[in-house]
Design a protein around this motif. Structure first.
Motif, PDB file in Angstrom:
ATOM      1  N   MET A 119       0.624  -1.247  -0.137  1.00  0.00           N
ATOM      2  CA  MET A 119       0.061   0.154  -0.180  1.00  0.00           C
ATOM      3  C   MET A 119       0.825   1.393   0.041  1.00  0.00           C
ATOM      4  SD  MET A 119      -2.863   1.187   2.480  1.00  0.00           S
ATOM      5  CE  MET A 119      -1.927   1.382   4.017  1.00  0.00           C
ATOM      6  N   VAL A 120       0.594   2.443  -0.860  1.00  0.00           N
ATOM      7  CA  VAL A 120       1.194   3.334  -0.605  1.00  0.00           C
ATOM      8  C   VAL A 120       0.881   4.157   0.254  1.00  0.00           C
ATOM      9  CG1 VAL A 120       1.701   5.618  -2.251  1.00  0.00           C
ATOM     10  CG2 VAL A 120       1.286   3.380  -3.423  1.00  0.00           C
ATOM     11  N   LYS A 121       2.187   4.658   1.023  1.00  0.00           N
ATOM     12  CA  LYS A 121       1.671   5.743   2.175  1.00  0.00           C
ATOM     13  C   LYS A 121       2.222   7.320   1.973  1.00  0.00           C
ATOM     14  CE  LYS A 121       1.566   2.043   5.780  1.00  0.00           C
ATOM     15  NZ  LYS A 121       2.145   1.562   7.089  1.00  0.00           N
ATOM     16  N   ALA A 122       3.237   7.224   0.931  1.00  0.00           N
ATOM     17  CA  ALA A 122       3.798   8.536   0.893  1.00  0.00           C
ATOM     18  C   ALA A 122       4.002   8.536  -0.581  1.00  0.00           C
ATOM     19  CB  ALA A 122       5.253   8.558   1.552  1.00  0.00           C
ATOM     20  N   VAL A 123       3.796  10.016  -1.139  1.00  0.00           N
ATOM     21  CA  VAL A 123       4.212  10.611  -2.277  1.00  0.00           C
ATOM     22  C   VAL A 123       5.260  11.370  -2.373  1.00  0.00           C
ATOM     23  CG1 VAL A 123       3.581  11.285  -4.695  1.00  0.00           C
ATOM     24  CG2 VAL A 123       2.087   9.824  -3.311  1.00  0.00           C
ATOM     25  N   ILE A 124       6.563  11.265  -3.020  1.00  0.00           N
ATOM     26  CA  ILE A 124       7.389  12.273  -2.928  1.00  0.00           C
ATOM     27  C   ILE A 124       7.720  12.945  -4.247  1.00  0.00           C
ATOM     28  CG2 ILE A 124      10.159  12.685  -2.396  1.00  0.00           C
ATOM     29  CD1 ILE A 124       9.806  10.274  -0.515  1.00  0.00           C
ATOM     30  N   PHE A 125       8.007  14.226  -4.358  1.00  0.00           N
ATOM     31  CA  PHE A 125       7.838  14.788  -5.634  1.00  0.00           C
ATOM     32  C   PHE A 125       9.198  15.668  -5.883  1.00  0.00           C
ATOM     33  CE2 PHE A 125       3.307  14.965  -4.460  1.00  0.00           C
ATOM     34  CZ  PHE A 125       2.875  14.393  -5.728  1.00  0.00           C
ATOM     35  N   ASP A 126       9.355  15.788  -6.860  1.00  0.00           N
ATOM     36  CA  ASP A 126      10.408  16.784  -7.664  1.00  0.00           C
ATOM     37  C   ASP A 126       9.789  17.979  -7.513  1.00  0.00           C
ATOM     38  OD1 ASP A 126      12.654  17.936  -9.155  1.00  0.00           O
ATOM     39  OD2 ASP A 126      11.290  17.681 -10.742  1.00  0.00           O
ATOM     40  N   LEU A 127      10.383  19.150  -7.911  1.00  0.00           N
ATOM     41  CA  LEU A 127       9.832  20.427  -7.893  1.00  0.00           C
ATOM     42  C   LEU A 127       9.856  21.009  -9.284  1.00  0.00           C
ATOM     43  CD1 LEU A 127       8.675  23.059  -6.432  1.00  0.00           C
ATOM     44  CD2 LEU A 127      10.987  23.843  -6.082  1.00  0.00           C
ATOM     45  N   ASP A 128      10.973  21.347  -9.873  1.00  0.00           N
ATOM     46  CA  ASP A 128      11.103  22.177 -11.018  1.00  0.00           C
ATOM     47  C   ASP A 128      10.655  21.201 -12.149  1.00  0.00           C
ATOM     48  OD1 ASP A 128      11.952  24.424  -9.927  1.00  0.00           O
ATOM     49  OD2 ASP A 128      14.204  23.583  -9.905  1.00  0.00           O
ATOM     50  N   GLY A 129       9.792  21.484 -12.970  1.00  0.00           N
ATOM     51  CA  GLY A 129       9.256  20.504 -14.263  1.00  0.00           C
ATOM     52  C   GLY A 129       8.265  19.552 -13.611  1.00  0.00           C
ATOM     53  N   THR A 130       7.798  19.466 -12.321  1.00  0.00           N
ATOM     54  CA  THR A 130       6.965  18.465 -11.946  1.00  0.00           C
ATOM     55  C   THR A 130       5.918  19.117 -11.323  1.00  0.00           C
ATOM     56  OG1 THR A 130       8.903  16.861 -11.504  1.00  0.00           O
ATOM     57  CG2 THR A 130       6.690  16.520 -10.367  1.00  0.00           C
ATOM     58  N   LEU A 131       6.055  19.986 -10.245  1.00  0.00           N
ATOM     59  CA  LEU A 131       4.942  20.895  -9.478  1.00  0.00           C
ATOM     60  C   LEU A 131       5.102  22.147 -10.044  1.00  0.00           C
ATOM     61  CD1 LEU A 131       5.687  19.442  -5.911  1.00  0.00           C
ATOM     62  CD2 LEU A 131       3.899  18.661  -7.734  1.00  0.00           C
ATOM     63  N   LEU A 132       6.398  22.704 -10.169  1.00  0.00           N
ATOM     64  CA  LEU A 132       6.363  24.155 -10.990  1.00  0.00           C
ATOM     65  C   LEU A 132       6.657  23.879 -12.484  1.00  0.00           C
ATOM     66  CD1 LEU A 132       7.334  27.237 -10.570  1.00  0.00           C
ATOM     67  CD2 LEU A 132       9.715  26.591 -10.268  1.00  0.00           C
ATOM     68  N   ASP A 133       5.801  24.607 -13.137  1.00  0.00           N
ATOM     69  CA  ASP A 133       5.943  24.608 -14.432  1.00  0.00           C
ATOM     70  C   ASP A 133       7.345  25.709 -15.049  1.00  0.00           C
ATOM     71  OD1 ASP A 133       5.724  24.848 -17.589  1.00  0.00           O
ATOM     72  OD2 ASP A 133       3.894  25.219 -17.271  1.00  0.00           O
ATOM     73  N   ARG A 134       8.525  25.169 -14.823  1.00  0.00           N
ATOM     74  CA  ARG A 134       9.378  25.795 -14.856  1.00  0.00           C
ATOM     75  C   ARG A 134       9.713  26.540 -16.230  1.00  0.00           C
ATOM     76  NH1 ARG A 134      14.687  26.323 -15.955  1.00  0.00           N
ATOM     77  NH2 ARG A 134      15.848  27.389 -14.496  1.00  0.00           N
ATOM     78  N   ASP A 135       9.250  25.756 -17.212  1.00  0.00           N
ATOM     79  CA  ASP A 135       9.612  26.536 -18.661  1.00  0.00           C
ATOM     80  C   ASP A 135       8.794  27.935 -18.690  1.00  0.00           C
ATOM     81  OD1 ASP A 135      11.162  24.678 -19.225  1.00  0.00           O
ATOM     82  OD2 ASP A 135       9.908  23.319 -20.586  1.00  0.00           O
ATOM     83  N   LEU A 136       7.480  27.792 -18.310  1.00  0.00           N
ATOM     84  CA  LEU A 136       6.570  28.918 -18.198  1.00  0.00           C
ATOM     85  C   LEU A 136       7.001  30.103 -17.409  1.00  0.00           C
ATOM     86  CD1 LEU A 136       4.173  30.361 -19.386  1.00  0.00           C
ATOM     87  CD2 LEU A 136       2.400  29.014 -17.830  1.00  0.00           C
ATOM     88  N   SER A 137       7.377  29.549 -16.106  1.00  0.00           N
ATOM     89  CA  SER A 137       8.056  30.500 -15.347  1.00  0.00           C
ATOM     90  C   SER A 137       9.123  31.354 -15.846  1.00  0.00           C
ATOM     91  CB  SER A 137       8.271  29.879 -13.845  1.00  0.00           C
ATOM     92  OG  SER A 137       6.993  29.019 -13.505  1.00  0.00           O
ATOM     93  N   VAL A 138      10.070  30.617 -16.433  1.00  0.00           N
ATOM     94  CA  VAL A 138      11.290  31.180 -16.933  1.00  0.00           C
ATOM     95  C   VAL A 138      10.863  32.317 -18.100  1.00  0.00           C
ATOM     96  CG1 VAL A 138      13.528  30.924 -18.072  1.00  0.00           C
ATOM     97  CG2 VAL A 138      12.776  29.318 -16.335  1.00  0.00           C
ATOM     98  N   GLU A 139      10.096  31.708 -18.822  1.00  0.00           N
ATOM     99  CA  GLU A 139       9.566  32.830 -19.943  1.00  0.00           C
ATOM    100  C   GLU A 139       9.015  33.998 -19.449  1.00  0.00           C
ATOM    101  OE1 GLU A 139       7.193  30.799 -22.826  1.00  0.00           O
ATOM    102  OE2 GLU A 139       8.377  29.145 -23.242  1.00  0.00           O
ATOM    103  N   LYS A 140       8.054  33.655 -18.470  1.00  0.00           N
ATOM    104  CA  LYS A 140       7.488  34.815 -17.645  1.00  0.00           C
ATOM    105  C   LYS A 140       8.336  35.769 -17.147  1.00  0.00           C
ATOM    106  CE  LYS A 140       3.808  33.970 -15.692  1.00  0.00           C
ATOM    107  NZ  LYS A 140       2.750  33.164 -14.843  1.00  0.00           N
ATOM    108  N   PHE A 141       9.536  35.342 -16.470  1.00  0.00           N
ATOM    109  CA  PHE A 141      10.473  35.942 -15.925  1.00  0.00           C
ATOM    110  C   PHE A 141      11.440  36.726 -16.500  1.00  0.00           C
ATOM    111  CE2 PHE A 141      14.884  36.295 -14.644  1.00  0.00           C
ATOM    112  CZ  PHE A 141      14.968  37.205 -13.874  1.00  0.00           C
ATOM    113  N   ILE A 142      11.872  36.415 -17.811  1.00  0.00           N
ATOM    114  CA  ILE A 142      12.713  36.917 -18.571  1.00  0.00           C
ATOM    115  C   ILE A 142      11.842  38.219 -19.260  1.00  0.00           C
ATOM    116  CG2 ILE A 142      14.015  36.517 -20.795  1.00  0.00           C
ATOM    117  CD1 ILE A 142      15.458  35.481 -18.353  1.00  0.00           C
ATOM    118  N   ALA A 143      10.628  37.978 -19.798  1.00  0.00           N
ATOM    119  CA  ALA A 143      10.006  38.989 -20.458  1.00  0.00           C
ATOM    120  C   ALA A 143       9.842  40.045 -19.416  1.00  0.00           C
ATOM    121  CB  ALA A 143       8.677  38.374 -20.590  1.00  0.00           C
ATOM    122  N   GLY A 144       9.574  39.810 -18.053  1.00  0.00           N
ATOM    123  CA  GLY A 144       9.628  40.830 -16.982  1.00  0.00           C
ATOM    124  C   GLY A 144      10.906  41.354 -16.687  1.00  0.00           C
TER     125      GLY A 144
END
Length: 222
Positions: free
Chosen positions: A1-26
């Motif tokens: 039985m699954v008791k825990a889920v462990i995540f990466d952040l960048d590219g998994t929870l955080l849409d890093r590509d879109l975030s970078v594009e928005k930051f660079i434009a800013g």
């Protein structure tokens, strides 16, 4: 039985590509007095190309940009400081992030995160997403003095969550640093498909975060 889920952040929870594009434009707009001679789209695309999805630190990226675009009156240190100060303002989650985390919480699933990067910077990013309170353990490579794909950082996360490897799944977008590394630690490796890589040797492959609760149910019914 699954008791825990462990995540990466960048590219998994955080849409890093879109975030970078928005930051660079800013950044291009914010520092227009020294960057106005560069086309915004060209500046954005070259930044993304040089940083290689976050695996090249930004001091080297900005040094190259200054040389290539002949940027005057702005040091790489100043550009880097702007990145460190403002990037979190542009952090954008993938769809269904909060509902997925709520679902895990409601079903008494422990939630962890393992991310490579600098402690202060990565902390600012996941706090910007408003998700810190959902996590039972967060491990950042600088603070832990261990980096993915070293399996010891996965083992440390399991220990802090109080679960065995067989009771946990790891969800990440990098075929080696996330999927294969977590599998070496004995976990179920889930690849969140990323267009930068064609395939991954994963136990399961998903396209969106909304698939995770169903995957846990599927594993529980086995």
């Amino acid at each position: 039985m699954v008791k825990a889920v462990i995540f990466d952040l960048d590219g998994t929870l955080l849409d890093r590509d879109l975030s970078v594009e928005k930051f660079i434009a800013g950044q291009h707009e914010r520092l227009n007095s020294v960057l106005s001679h560069i086309d915004r789209l060209e500046y954005t695309s070259r930044f993304i190309e040089l940083e290689k999805h976050g695996y090249v630190w930004k001091d080297k990226v900005y040094e190259q940009l200054i040389n290539e675009f002949e940027i005057q009156g702005m040091s790489k240190e100043h550009l880097l400081e702007d990145y460190l100060t403002y990037f979190s303002d542009y952090c954008t989650p993938f769809s269904n992030l909060i509902p997925m985390l709520e679902d895990l919480r409601n079903n008494d699933i422990l939630i962890g995160m393992i991310t490579n990067g600098y402690t202060e910077f990565q902390t600012g990013n996941f706090r910007a997403l408003g998700i810190e309170h959902y996590f039972d353990a967060i491990l950042i490579s600088e603070k832990e003095e261990l980096r993915k794909p070293d399996k010891r950082i996965f083992e440390r996360a399991l220990e802090r969550l109080g679960v065995t490897a067989e009771q946990a799944i790891f969800v990440g977008d990098h075929p080696l640093n996330d999927v294969e590394a977590s599998a070496r630690a004995g976990m179920i490796g889930v690849w969140k498909r990323n267009p930068h890589w064609q395939s991954a040797n994963a136990d399961f492959i998903i396209d969106g975060l909304d698939e995770i609760p169903g995957l846990i149910q599927k594993l529980g019914s086995r």
